[in-house]
Every structure is written in structure tokens, then in C-alpha cells.
Design a protein around this motif. Structure first.
Motif, PDB file in Angstrom:
ATOM      1  N   THR A 177      31.755  25.013  36.490  1.00 37.50           N
ATOM      2  CA  THR A 177      31.873  26.216  37.305  1.00 37.50           C
ATOM      3  C   THR A 177      33.339  26.492  37.581  1.00 37.50           C
ATOM      4  O   THR A 177      33.983  25.806  38.369  1.00 37.50           O
ATOM      5  CB  THR A 177      31.105  26.059  38.631  1.00 37.50           C
ATOM      6  N   ALA A 178      33.874  27.505  36.904  1.00 35.98           N
ATOM      7  CA  ALA A 178      35.293  27.852  37.012  1.00 35.98           C
ATOM      8  C   ALA A 178      35.464  29.119  37.843  1.00 35.98           C
ATOM      9  O   ALA A 178      34.483  29.767  38.217  1.00 35.98           O
ATOM     10  CB  ALA A 178      35.878  28.025  35.620  1.00 35.98           C
ATOM     11  N   PHE A 179      36.727  29.481  38.107  1.00 35.79           N
ATOM     12  CA  PHE A 179      36.976  30.660  38.937  1.00 35.79           C
ATOM     13  C   PHE A 179      38.344  31.251  38.630  1.00 35.79           C
ATOM     14  O   PHE A 179      39.160  30.652  37.907  1.00 35.79           O
ATOM     15  CB  PHE A 179      36.852  30.310  40.422  1.00 35.79           C
ATOM     16  N   ILE A 180      38.585  32.436  39.181  1.00 33.72           N
ATOM     17  CA  ILE A 180      39.873  33.117  39.038  1.00 33.72           C
ATOM     18  C   ILE A 180      40.466  33.325  40.426  1.00 33.72           C
ATOM     19  O   ILE A 180      39.768  33.727  41.354  1.00 33.72           O
ATOM     20  CB  ILE A 180      39.713  34.466  38.322  1.00 33.72           C
ATOM     21  N   SER A 181      41.766  33.027  40.545  1.00 38.98           N
ATOM     22  CA  SER A 181      42.470  33.202  41.819  1.00 38.98           C
ATOM     23  C   SER A 181      43.349  34.445  41.765  1.00 38.98           C
ATOM     24  O   SER A 181      43.776  34.881  40.692  1.00 38.98           O
ATOM     25  CB  SER A 181      43.353  31.990  42.114  1.00 38.98           C
ATOM     26  N   LYS A 182      43.622  34.987  42.943  1.00 36.39           N
ATOM     27  CA  LYS A 182      44.491  36.148  43.082  1.00 36.39           C
ATOM     28  C   LYS A 182      45.664  35.762  43.977  1.00 36.39           C
ATOM     29  O   LYS A 182      45.468  35.343  45.118  1.00 36.39           O
ATOM     30  CB  LYS A 182      43.701  37.316  43.688  1.00 36.39           C
ATOM     31  N   LEU A 183      46.881  35.868  43.438  1.00 36.12           N
ATOM     32  CA  LEU A 183      48.082  35.458  44.154  1.00 36.12           C
ATOM     33  C   LEU A 183      49.050  36.627  44.269  1.00 36.12           C
ATOM     34  O   LEU A 183      49.026  37.561  43.458  1.00 36.12           O
ATOM     35  CB  LEU A 183      48.797  34.311  43.434  1.00 36.12           C
TER      36      LEU A 183
END
Length: 273
Positions: free
Chosen positions: A60-66
Motif C-alpha cells: 500500500t503506497a501513497f503520494i505526498s504533497k510538499l
């Protein structure tokens, strides 16, 4: 003082082929989870970072917002992905390569949600993504040495016999691909031209900094400058520190290069001069 043509030529050559350098700017905290790819949204001052989490099926992967300063806007911006690697954006759609589920997740950027998946039949390890100005998506299949083209959500085989095909970059009508230690250009007639070769370090990401001038990353921890004459030099080598350099992002407006480090769970920013 009499200025000769030879003198002018020497000065011009020195400027044209001047050695680039990278100056560290900042490093994000270490709460990212195997960050593999950085997509730079200069207009909105945002970085999107894919978190592979673990390089294995059913992860289970994800995307971050920086922000452009490395501070989190939202760590788990989009979740429910599977071993996500390369990412690319066109208008309000983000495309994410899910390595082992052999599909491209299509994400609505405004809603931060997965709206569909595009399966790539026959693929083995989907890796990097690039999107051209028309919204056509290209994705590499590293294990099979292939590149797929997706138009109107329909994938077709675009190129093959590219050993270890990984990093992709669409520029105009050309497609650049990292394959077997080389940067290769595929033109609109599907003619392959080797732009630069002899690089090592598991080539991963490629960005263009000027016409015919590129920065290339090697996964083990190398950053190369590829000059317009095809020669290449190492700008950064962090292999002895076991700091990786995966699928890089570049902001042309500020000259900042963003490097996801995978193994040490950070994004590092460098000023390119």
C-alpha cells in the motif's frame, strides 16, 4: 586591446561547456516512505512525491504533497496505490505507475482521489512516466525493455529492445529514455539516437535544463550533467553515504533540482549553477 576571433571562440566555448555545480539547499524530514519520484508543479509551488513504501507486490503506497521548501502540505495526499514509482501530470490528472499491478492509476488532482486505472497487458515492471504537451502518457517497462504510449486511455507498444528502460522525458516530438547506461532520443519516426553513454549507477531520472542539456540521476547515488555535445560529468556522488538518487524533478524558474533519496526517506534540494 586587439581581440582575435580565436580568443572569442575560446571564451564562447568556455561559457558553452562550463562545468555545472550543485549547491545543497534543504532536505525534507525522514517521514517519507521510500520516495521514488518527484513531480514539480512550478505554477502552484507544489512538489508531488511518490512513496513506494516497499518494492514488492501488494504494497500500500501513497503520494505526498510538499511545498517548494520541503515542508509537508499533506503527507498522505493520495493513498491506496500499489508500489507506486513514476508520476506525471497533465492538466488536472496525475498518472502514477503501479509497478507490480501493471497499471497506471489516474488521479484527479483537484479531488485528490483515484478515479480509474489503465491496465498495461503484458507489462512486467512499470516504472517511469512522462506526459507530453498533448497529454499523451509514456511509461517504461524496465524488465522487458519496452515503452508504452497511452492516448485516450488506450495503451499501445511504442518502443522495445531498450535494455533496462527507465527514466523518460517527452520534449516536443521527441522522447528521451535512459537505457543501459545511455541517454537515448527516440524521434517521431521512432529512430533511436544515443545522446550520451557510459554512465553508471542504475540510471533512473532525466530532466532537461536547457535545449540539448540534461541532468541524469543514477539510482545508487549519482547525478550527471549531460552537455550539448553528448559528454557527461558527475556532479554529485553520494554512494559512499548510501544515499540514493532516484527519479529527479527540476524547476526551471528557480534552477532547483529535487532528488528523492529512496533509502534514506528524504527529498533533497540543490541549486544548479
Amino acid at each position: 586591446m586587439k581581440i582575435t576571433f580565436t580568443f572569442i571562440l575560446i571564451i564562447f566555448t568556455q561559457i558553452l561547456f562550463a562545468q555545472r555545480k550543485l549547491t545543497p539547499q534543504w532536505q525534507s524530514d525522514t517521514t517519507l516512505r521510500s520516495p521514488e519520484s518527484v513531480w514539480v508543479d512550478s505554477k502552484n509551488k507544489v512538489l508531488y512525491v511518490s512513496n513506494t513504501v516497499a518494492f514488492e507486490p501488494n504494497t500500500t503506497a501513497f503520494i505526498s504533497k510538499l511545498g517548494m521548501d520541503g515542508e509537508f502540505i499533506k503527507k498522505d495526499w493520495v493513498t491506496g496505490l500499489n508500489a507506486v514509482l513514476g508520476i506525471g501530470i497533465h492538466k488536472n490528472r496525475l498518472y502514477a505507475a503501479e509497478a507490480f499491478s501493471k497499471s497506471i492509476a489516474v488521479i484527479d488532482v483537484d479531488k485528490a482521489s483515484i478515479i480509474k486505472r489503465i491496465p498495461i497487458d503484458g507489462a512486467e515492471l512499470l516504472n517511469d512516466i512522462t506526459v507530453d504537451a498533448k497529454g499523451i502518457v509514456y511509461v517504461s517497462d524496465t524488465r522487458h525493455g519496452k515503452i508504452y504510449r497511452i492516448e485516450n486511455e488506450i495503451p499501445t507498444l511504442y518502443a522495445e529492445n531498450l535494455k533496462g528502460a527507465n527514466g523518460l522525458l517527452a520534449v516536443g516530438k521527441d522522447l528521451y529514455v535512459l537505457s543501459d547506461g545511455a541517454l537515448v532520443k527516440i524521434d517521431q519516426d521512432k529512430k533511436n539516437t544515443v545522446i550520451s553513454k557510459g554512465m553508471e549507477g542504475g540510471l533512473d531520472g532525466v530532466v532537461q535544463i536547457k535545449p540539448n542539456e540534461f541532468i541524469v540521476s543514477g539510482w545508487q547515488g549519482l547525478i550527471y550533467h549531460v552537455k550539448s555535445d553528448g559528454s557527461n560529468t558527475v556532479l554529485l556522488d553520494t554512494r559512499d553515504k548510501k544515499i540514493s538518487a532516484a527519479d529527479i524533478g527540476y524547476d526551471n524558474s528557480s534552477g532547483i533540482l529535487y532528488v528523492p533519496t529512496v533509502r534514506t526517506n528524504t527529498v533533497q534540494a540543490y541549486k544548479l549553477d
